[in-house]
Write a protein that holds these residues in place. Sequence first.
Motif, mmCIF file in Angstrom:
data_model
loop_
_atom_site.group_PDB
_atom_site.id
_atom_site.type_symbol
_atom_site.label_atom_id
_atom_site.label_comp_id
_atom_site.label_asym_id
_atom_site.label_seq_id
_atom_site.Cartn_x
_atom_site.Cartn_y
_atom_site.Cartn_z
ATOM 1 N N ASN A 54 4.471 -20.721 -3.057
ATOM 2 C CA ASN A 54 4.788 -19.490 -2.343
ATOM 3 C C ASN A 54 5.664 -18.566 -3.185
ATOM 4 N N LEU A 55 5.465 -17.275 -2.953
ATOM 5 C CA LEU A 55 6.202 -16.227 -3.640
ATOM 6 C C LEU A 55 6.679 -15.206 -2.624
ATOM 7 N N TYR A 56 7.724 -14.495 -2.977
ATOM 8 C CA TYR A 56 8.066 -13.248 -2.317
ATOM 9 C C TYR A 56 7.930 -12.177 -3.384
ATOM 10 N N CYS A 57 7.287 -11.071 -3.029
ATOM 11 C CA CYS A 57 7.076 -9.991 -3.984
ATOM 12 C C CYS A 57 7.421 -8.648 -3.365
ATOM 13 N N SER A 58 7.991 -7.804 -4.171
ATOM 14 C CA SER A 58 8.243 -6.420 -3.820
ATOM 15 C C SER A 58 7.025 -5.635 -4.321
ATOM 16 N N VAL A 59 6.232 -5.116 -3.375
ATOM 17 C CA VAL A 59 4.918 -4.559 -3.699
ATOM 18 C C VAL A 59 4.888 -3.064 -3.374
ATOM 19 N N PRO A 60 4.533 -2.221 -4.354
ATOM 20 C CA PRO A 60 4.434 -0.789 -4.087
ATOM 21 C C PRO A 60 3.434 -0.483 -2.968
ATOM 22 N N THR A 61 3.827 0.426 -2.078
ATOM 23 C CA THR A 61 2.923 0.835 -1.002
ATOM 24 C C THR A 61 1.858 1.798 -1.515
ATOM 25 N N ASN A 87 1.056 -16.850 -0.461
ATOM 26 C CA ASN A 87 0.732 -18.254 -0.679
ATOM 27 C C ASN A 87 -0.419 -18.275 -1.668
ATOM 28 N N ILE A 88 -0.199 -18.811 -2.862
ATOM 29 C CA ILE A 88 -1.225 -18.738 -3.898
ATOM 30 C C ILE A 88 -2.350 -19.754 -3.707
ATOM 31 N N LYS A 89 -2.138 -20.772 -2.880
ATOM 32 C CA LYS A 89 -3.217 -21.731 -2.603
ATOM 33 C C LYS A 89 -4.219 -21.174 -1.606
ATOM 34 N N THR A 90 -3.717 -20.580 -0.533
ATOM 35 C CA THR A 90 -4.595 -20.059 0.520
ATOM 36 C C THR A 90 -4.903 -18.573 0.335
ATOM 37 N N LEU A 91 -4.184 -17.933 -0.581
ATOM 38 C CA LEU A 91 -4.271 -16.480 -0.783
ATOM 39 C C LEU A 91 -3.949 -15.719 0.506
ATOM 40 N N ALA A 92 -3.010 -16.273 1.261
ATOM 41 C CA ALA A 92 -2.527 -15.614 2.480
ATOM 42 C C ALA A 92 -1.372 -14.688 2.100
ATOM 43 N N PHE A 93 -1.386 -13.500 2.682
ATOM 44 C CA PHE A 93 -0.366 -12.493 2.428
ATOM 45 C C PHE A 93 0.279 -12.120 3.751
ATOM 46 N N ASP A 94 1.608 -12.163 3.805
ATOM 47 C CA ASP A 94 2.340 -11.825 5.021
ATOM 48 C C ASP A 94 3.340 -10.716 4.722
ATOM 49 N N LEU A 95 3.234 -9.627 5.468
ATOM 50 C CA LEU A 95 4.214 -8.561 5.328
ATOM 51 C C LEU A 95 5.530 -9.049 5.932
ATOM 52 N N ILE A 96 6.561 -9.108 5.116
ATOM 53 C CA ILE A 96 7.871 -9.597 5.546
ATOM 54 C C ILE A 96 8.743 -8.436 6.009
ATOM 55 N N SER A 97 8.714 -7.335 5.250
ATOM 56 C CA SER A 97 9.565 -6.198 5.581
ATOM 57 C C SER A 97 9.015 -4.928 4.943
ATOM 58 N N SER A 98 9.171 -3.830 5.666
ATOM 59 C CA SER A 98 8.833 -2.504 5.151
ATOM 60 C C SER A 98 10.089 -1.649 5.218
ATOM 61 N N PRO A 99 10.865 -1.594 4.135
ATOM 62 C CA PRO A 99 12.120 -0.839 4.165
ATOM 63 C C PRO A 99 11.957 0.630 4.563
ATOM 64 N N VAL A 100 10.824 1.240 4.224
ATOM 65 C CA VAL A 100 10.605 2.632 4.611
ATOM 66 C C VAL A 100 10.580 2.754 6.133
ATOM 67 N N GLN A 101 9.886 1.849 6.795
ATOM 68 C CA GLN A 101 9.780 1.910 8.248
ATOM 69 C C GLN A 101 11.027 1.373 8.949
ATOM 70 N N GLU A 102 11.625 0.316 8.398
ATOM 71 C CA GLU A 102 12.740 -0.349 9.073
ATOM 72 C C GLU A 102 14.099 0.281 8.792
ATOM 73 N N ALA A 103 14.263 0.839 7.586
ATOM 74 C CA ALA A 103 15.577 1.383 7.218
ATOM 75 C C ALA A 103 15.491 2.811 6.677
ATOM 76 N N ASN A 104 14.299 3.411 6.753
ATOM 77 C CA ASN A 104 14.075 4.745 6.203
ATOM 78 C C ASN A 104 14.572 4.835 4.758
ATOM 79 N N ALA A 105 14.265 3.788 3.985
ATOM 80 C CA ALA A 105 14.747 3.695 2.607
ATOM 81 C C ALA A 105 13.592 3.414 1.659
ATOM 82 N N ASN A 106 13.551 4.169 0.564
ATOM 83 C CA ASN A 106 12.585 3.908 -0.502
ATOM 84 C C ASN A 106 13.210 2.913 -1.467
#
Length: 138
Positions: A54-61, A87-106
Amino acid sequence: LTTSISPNGKLALFSRSTQKGFVLAIRDLEKNQTTNLNIVTLPEKCIWLSDSINLYCSVPTSLPNGEYPDDWYKGLTSFSDAIWGVNIKTLAFDLISSPVQEANANIDGINLTLSPDGDYLFFINKRDFSLWSLRLKD
């Protein structure tokens, strides 16, 4: 080329250039196989969990026009990221947080680090070098 090696040393996370920018991929060093993760980010914007799955990644929108990754390294462009779990085994992607929507922050997230108990993700906003934290577990 930049890479991030998994904790078990068997996998290499890297990005490769495409006509539209770049894409993240995993190289299995034992099997000599590559799998595209089909997300647009750089390995230095990710952190491995200790399970090497498993990884956590900061991904450009979105990806502004530019020569990548050079323009980003030079500070000529920046991203507005969301935080994803991968998850690199299942190739499942889960959105954990969207700072733009949650904190109005880029946020252009770099230097991702996990707390020792794995409850928090810490990162630096490359835009202003402010420190951010994200609670992962309740």
